[in-house]
Scaffold this motif. Sequence first.
Motif, PDB file in Angstrom:
ATOM      1  N   CYS A 100      37.024  34.308  34.311  1.00 30.39           N
ATOM      2  CA  CYS A 100      37.515  34.912  35.557  1.00 30.39           C
ATOM      3  C   CYS A 100      36.288  35.214  36.409  1.00 30.39           C
ATOM      4  O   CYS A 100      35.343  35.848  35.933  1.00 30.39           O
ATOM      5  N   CYS A 131      36.670  37.522  41.441  1.00 22.38           N
ATOM      6  CA  CYS A 131      36.549  37.424  42.903  1.00 22.38           C
ATOM      7  C   CYS A 131      37.565  38.275  43.644  1.00 22.38           C
ATOM      8  O   CYS A 131      37.379  38.613  44.807  1.00 22.38           O
ATOM      9  N   CYS A 180      42.942  36.822  44.176  1.00 22.45           N
ATOM     10  CA  CYS A 180      44.349  36.856  43.767  1.00 22.45           C
ATOM     11  C   CYS A 180      45.092  37.967  44.507  1.00 22.45           C
ATOM     12  O   CYS A 180      46.244  37.807  44.904  1.00 22.45           O
TER      13      CYS A 180
END
Length: 950
Positions: free
Chosen positions: A599, A602, A605
């Motif tokens: 992951c 960032c 999402c």
Amino acid sequence: MTPEPYRALRTSLSGFIPGHRLITDPLRLLTWGTDASFYRLVPAIVVVVEAENEVRQLLAACAQVAAPITFRAAGTSLSGQAITDSVLMLLGDGWRGCTVSPDAGTVALQPGVIGAAANARLARHGRKIGPDPASIDAAMIGGIAANNSSGMCCGTAQNSYHTLAGIRVVLADGTVLDTGDPASRAAFGERRPDLVHGLDALARGVRENAALAARIRHKFRMKNTTGYSLNALVDFEDPIDVLAHLMIGSEGTLGFISEITYRTVPEYSHKASALILFDDIETACRAVTCLSSAPVAAVELADRAALRSVEGKPGLPESIGALGPGGAALLVETRAADGTALAAQVAEVQKTLAGIHTAEPVRFSTDPQECARFWNVRKGMFPSVGAMRKLGTTVIIEDVAFPVQRLAEATLDLQQLLAAHGYPEAIIFGHALEGNLHFVFTQDFNVPAEIERYRGFMAAFCRLVVEKYDGSLKAEHGTGRNIAPFVELEWGAEAYALMRSIKRLFDPEDLLNPGVILNADPEAHLKHLKPLPACDPIVDQCIECGFCEPKCPSRGLTLSPRQRIAGWREIARLDHSGEDAPRAAELHQLYDYHGIDTCAGCGLCATACPVGIETGILIKALRGRRASPLAHRVADFVADHYGATTAGVRMGLGAANVLHGLIGTRAMQGSLDGLRKLSGGALPKWSPALARPAHFAPGRRDAIPRGVERVAYFPSCAARNMGAQRGRDGTDALPVVAERLFAKAGFGVLYPQPLAELCCGQPFESKGLAAAADRKSAELEGALREASEDGRLPIVFDTSPCAYRMKRYLGGRLAIQDSIEFIHDTVLPRVTVERKTTPVSIHPVCSVRKMGTVDRLEGIAGRCSAEVITVSEVLCCGFAGDKGFNRPELNEHALRHLKAALPARCSAGYSTSRTCEIGLSEYAGYPYESIIYLVDECAKPAVDRRQPAR
Ligand SMILES: Cc1cc2nc3c(=O)[nH]c(=O)nc-3n(C[C@H](O)[C@H](O)[C@H](O)COP(=O)(O)OP(=O)(O)OC[C@H]3O[C@@H](n4cnc5c(N)ncnc54)[C@H](O)[C@@H]3O)c2cc1C
Ligand code: SF4
Ligand code: SF4
């Protein structure tokens, strides 16, 4: 997956599909197999296909072992049609073709194109595709066509069925038919006479049966996605046209759509919206009937409960609160090609409504922001119920159509039915002009009594819709497994038998998505219900809609945000129940890499999530929990000795640079890649675009001449220590350039002290080391206060992720400006800019997207260069601080489309994060550096200013 026949199947698939596209590990089988519905089936194998030939071979291999196969586009389906316990076929990158005809009247699309991406391509021609599901930012063309999806504006006239210009399909036996190609049509007649004659006979039979033909025509005057598109049998005579239109809404049960050509529809840029309040639903529905002949693009109805679920949201009038318990609202939009036409339409709509009593006067707004707020609130109604649901329960959205003239009566009946079955939280809204209502309620599937309640409700609901109103049980979401047991109830035995004949003609072995649309099991809608156990408050409200997936750099490499949540839910379920400990252990182990390590953190999402979930926060929390006490102690040590640590990094960069100079790029790459492989990935990756050590010594506070304005400038640790890449000789370090640029705008720079020890905390935060991160942020806050005279001077950061981190940490206690904001708002108005004629590419890093400053970055670049390219396919670069060194596959995956999207004539790239620029430079094939370099190159002082001495 292991049991036969899947073992044999895997072996045969490995003959033409590379191993990394055959997914068999339990974590990805579960998570990649998840869709947005409340059903769960775990595939036995997931196969990622890149080309039509692979689809044909895959179909043949499945047929050989009689393994059913389900096609998947974006997996946002709500009725259980995109899941399987057999073979799940996903689309790889090879399905994103989009060809706009010269006059933009048609567009040919491959099934992996996201609906919104198709519209982005058509926007410059003032066109769009007809189908407009609310999920269009995530849903792909394959699913949009195979579900015959529609939304607020498209009605029945602009859905996939009615805007279909041509289709290319692969049938169960591997036959390919391209309806736009006369040779293919002719060859098809030769190859599949059985199907051609069979469809011809069915269509003739229907046309000769006047009652059945009339019933079909009647039912498709309403929105209807229950069962197959039987209207194909009455609308067309040529069996190939019949086939093409039967594919629409066939939910992957008749064949694979490998390309579709749509007739496009106009996209008007002038829009006006009005939120109209009514004292009762009957009056609102009377208004709908009047509006059906007015120039409106959309009319959305919301009942009182739906309004209550969004009351108080920004942009909504407070007067909503004063509506009585039976109140309702219509959200109306009218669109036109120009302002004059729009004004005339608004006047006409107002005239139409003149005789109808509204709770307050009708007022249209043309302010795009106000209108966007109305529509966002409308779109947020489904998620708002999802977000409020009790832990462990599911949110269900049903989708029904009534004859529009009976809408008020039907809405009241639905309200009563929901109340009678104990769903007080249910809300009703929908596309009123079509009589298409959605109702949303929460349901517990964990206890048998609750499943029984759902069974009772579904039976009563289906009877109400069919027997009292002759409506559609599914208007736009597709039949799936949810309504499959009720298709015969809605259509009657004769039409149902016709549907079974169609399925037999296309798929005699019943291998294409069996159980979907047609299902002999009357209990099918109550089986394979998906558990949604509590796993972590950060993500418990997730409704698994999949809207976040297109934003995620690790999607397709390991897991998307939705898949991370689905995986963590299952792990939590197993841990909590103690059931199947070996499986739990295996999932934990797989999750370490697929869920946690890859992951990027960032947070993109969250920008697409209708309930505001940032999956990266969960992952960072898991990283923190996973870190050993020693790792926490090391973090504390590094935080306390930051200057020495970064000096060590600078030495390392220096050593790598010397070695690079000595042995050259090829040898360096070869040997370090080899060493990394030998170490099993433990050694960091070396990149030819790696930074050299920066040379920078901060200027003295007393060196700023009197009378010169001052700015507190914080160069990030990356900017202080990482210089230009090898080959960019003579390039000054970023802080030197920033100082020079700020001086041109008349600012002398003050540095927070002790600069070498300062850090915003981001490197610690991304590893889940929250305490060390907050400690560094607190230190930096103190130093910034001092340097900025307690916030009197502007405070500027040169690295966007650091600016974003500190903005969040400070929560407004001190005003921080990212370099983009300071340059755009303050520097550019004070300098003269000489525009370059050469093109530049820019990359807005994730924090720039989250701060909402992409426009300003583009604006800066546009002042400096005549041609600015932003690559829309690349959102997060996946470098993520140091992941580009430790998990380089994430960076490579995230940037896989970069080079192809950049024009060959472009050789300069700009961004605002030094580490991201390393990966961008490597994969673009030319250097990326801070936007500050570009502005400095082009800017001259507007007036003769005194330069601050260094
Ligand atoms: C919050 C939310 C809101 C929604 N709003 C709407 C709405 O307003 N209107 C609406 O209509 N729907 C809506 N939906 C449902 C869904 O998003 C749409 O139906 C969407 O078009 C499905 O597209 P997809 O790419 O996700 O397809 P998937 O779910 O992946 O697949 C859909 C079906 O198509 C089949 N399929 C996929 N690709 C192919 C192919 N190439 N060839 C043949 N068959 C194929 C699959 O087997 C499956 O049966 C919503 C969903 C959510 C979660
Ligand atoms: S995290 Fe949000 S966007 Fe993603 S699946 Fe869950 S609810 Fe949908
Ligand atoms: S934080 Fe970024 S990488 Fe992680 S799940 Fe969200 S979008 Fe994907």
